[in-house]
Design a protein around this motif. Structure first.
Motif, short mmCIF file in Angstrom:
data_model
loop_
_atom_site.label_atom_id
_atom_site.label_comp_id
_atom_site.label_asym_id
_atom_site.label_seq_id
_atom_site.Cartn_x
_atom_site.Cartn_y
_atom_site.Cartn_z
N UNK A 212 -77.33 40.24 0.98
CA UNK A 212 -75.92 40.51 1.31
C UNK A 212 -75.83 41.50 2.47
N UNK A 213 -74.69 41.52 3.14
CA UNK A 213 -74.56 42.32 4.36
C UNK A 213 -74.29 43.80 4.09
N UNK A 214 -73.50 44.16 3.09
CA UNK A 214 -73.12 45.57 2.89
C UNK A 214 -74.03 46.26 1.88
N UNK A 215 -74.07 47.57 1.95
CA UNK A 215 -74.94 48.34 1.05
C UNK A 215 -74.50 48.20 -0.40
N UNK A 216 -73.20 48.14 -0.70
CA UNK A 216 -72.74 47.98 -2.08
C UNK A 216 -73.13 46.60 -2.62
N UNK A 217 -73.01 45.59 -1.78
CA UNK A 217 -73.39 44.23 -2.23
C UNK A 217 -74.89 44.14 -2.46
N UNK A 218 -75.66 44.86 -1.67
CA UNK A 218 -77.12 44.82 -1.84
C UNK A 218 -77.52 45.49 -3.17
N UNK A 219 -76.85 46.56 -3.54
CA UNK A 219 -77.17 47.22 -4.81
C UNK A 219 -76.82 46.32 -5.99
N UNK A 220 -75.83 45.45 -5.81
CA UNK A 220 -75.42 44.56 -6.90
C UNK A 220 -76.30 43.32 -6.99
N UNK A 221 -77.14 43.03 -5.98
CA UNK A 221 -77.99 41.84 -5.99
C UNK A 221 -79.40 42.22 -6.45
N UNK A 222 -80.23 41.22 -6.56
CA UNK A 222 -81.63 41.44 -6.90
C UNK A 222 -81.85 41.83 -8.34
N UNK A 223 -83.05 42.34 -8.61
CA UNK A 223 -83.46 42.72 -9.96
C UNK A 223 -83.61 44.24 -10.01
N UNK A 224 -82.94 44.89 -11.01
CA UNK A 224 -83.07 46.35 -11.11
C UNK A 224 -84.52 46.77 -11.34
N UNK A 225 -84.95 47.87 -10.71
CA UNK A 225 -86.33 48.38 -10.82
C UNK A 225 -86.26 49.88 -11.12
N UNK A 226 -87.04 50.37 -12.13
CA UNK A 226 -87.09 51.83 -12.38
C UNK A 226 -87.73 52.54 -11.19
N UNK A 227 -87.34 53.74 -10.95
CA UNK A 227 -87.87 54.49 -9.81
C UNK A 227 -89.37 54.75 -9.92
N UNK A 228 -89.88 54.84 -11.15
CA UNK A 228 -91.31 55.09 -11.31
C UNK A 228 -92.13 53.80 -11.20
N UNK A 229 -91.47 52.68 -10.90
CA UNK A 229 -92.18 51.40 -10.75
C UNK A 229 -91.90 50.77 -9.37
N UNK A 230 -91.48 51.62 -8.45
CA UNK A 230 -91.15 51.07 -7.13
C UNK A 230 -92.38 50.49 -6.43
N UNK A 231 -92.17 49.42 -5.67
CA UNK A 231 -93.20 48.79 -4.85
C UNK A 231 -92.69 48.71 -3.41
N UNK A 232 -93.60 48.66 -2.44
CA UNK A 232 -93.17 48.57 -1.04
C UNK A 232 -92.21 47.40 -0.83
#
Length: 279
Positions: A212-232
């Motif tokens: 998605x184009x906007x930052x709010x739409x990007x946060x609403x898309x994809x799969x949620x990931x815990x901060x301690x499991x972040x990948x590049x």
């Protein structure tokens, strides 16, 4: 017989003319040297054998008045004998076939270069000099020389491990790194200037994924990931979804920061994190 008759005729002539004419010595074959008057010699075509020698000049008076002078009209000319040696024969002509050019011979083919094949996973095969030491122990590289050594030793030929496939996030990070230092521009979506969400969208588009184009739409898309499991490549959202960045690894993010900094790398916790997504 003819020579004898000629000699007899000469003798008879001498009997009738002796004492009346000047004579010159002539050699007759079979008889010897005899004196023949000049007049008779001229009638028979005889050439005297004696050389023509003029009488010595008189010391008294002119040569024509001297009693010792010789009358030129009574001298018998005796040509000198010349031995004619035939010229050397011409050498045999050169045979025509010896003048023909040497038949063309096929050129000797150049020796084949000493090379062998090396296969690099993901890139293809390459030709390298045969004298190059075998390339062994290199992941993803198969060398014909190393294979031949293994087969000669009876060992099984190792199959090179396939190079790990790069994830979508890693490919997006590679694209993002190529834009470090690019300008920040509100509403910018590349390829030379970006805002935060436009930068994330452009990077993932290079990896084949449309966000998605906007930052709010990007946060609403994809799969949620815990901060301690972040990948590049994971999306990291800040300020309640107002700012988008990409996790770079080792506690760092890459993002289109602001108009003063442009695209840069910052610490993950440099701003309040709202959440993370994986695409």
């Amino acid at each position: 017989m003819t020579g004898v008759l000629g000699a007899a005729a000469v003798g008879a002539a001498l009997l009738f003319t002796a004492g009346e004419a000047h004579a010159a010595p002539v050699t007759v074959p079979g008889i010897g040297s005899i004196d023949i008057p000049n007049e008779i010699a001229a009638q028979f075509g005889i050439i005297a054998a004696a050389p023509q020698v003029p009488a010595p000049e008189s010391t008294a008076g002119d040569a024509g008045d001297s009693p010792g002078a010789t009358d030129p009209s009574r001298l018998v000319g005796i040509p000198g004998r010349m031995a004619i040696t035939p010229a050397d024969p011409l050498p045999d002509p050169v045979p025509v076939q010896s003048l023909s050019p040497e038949p063309l011979r096929p050129a000797t083919p150049a020796p084949a270069p000493d090379v062998r094949t090396v296969v690099v996973a993901g890139l293809g095969s390459f030709t390298v000099p045969g004298g190059l030491p075998p390339l062994v122990g290199i992941p993803g590289v198969t060398d014909a020389a190393a294979t031949g050594m293994s087969e000669a030793a009876g060992a099984s030929v190792p199959v090179p491990a396939a190079m790990p496939k790069r994830s979508t996030g890693q490919r997006a990070i590679d694209a993002a790194r190529s834009k470090l230092g690019a300008y920040y521009r509100a509403g910018g979506n590349g390829p030379d200037s970006f805002d935060c969400s436009g930068f994330v969208q452009w990077s993932y588009r290079q990896a084949g994924v449309e966000l998605p184009r906007t930052s709010y739409s990007q946060l609403a898309a994809g799969t949620p990931v815990p901060l301690d499991d972040l990948q590049p490549g994971d999306l990291v959202s800040y300020y309640g979804g107002g700012h988008s960045a990409m996790y770079l690894g080792d506690g760092q993010i890459i993002h289109a920061s602001d108009s003063s900094s442009g695209v840069k790398i910052s610490p993950l916790n440099n701003m309040p994190v709202t959440g993370a997504r994986r695409f």
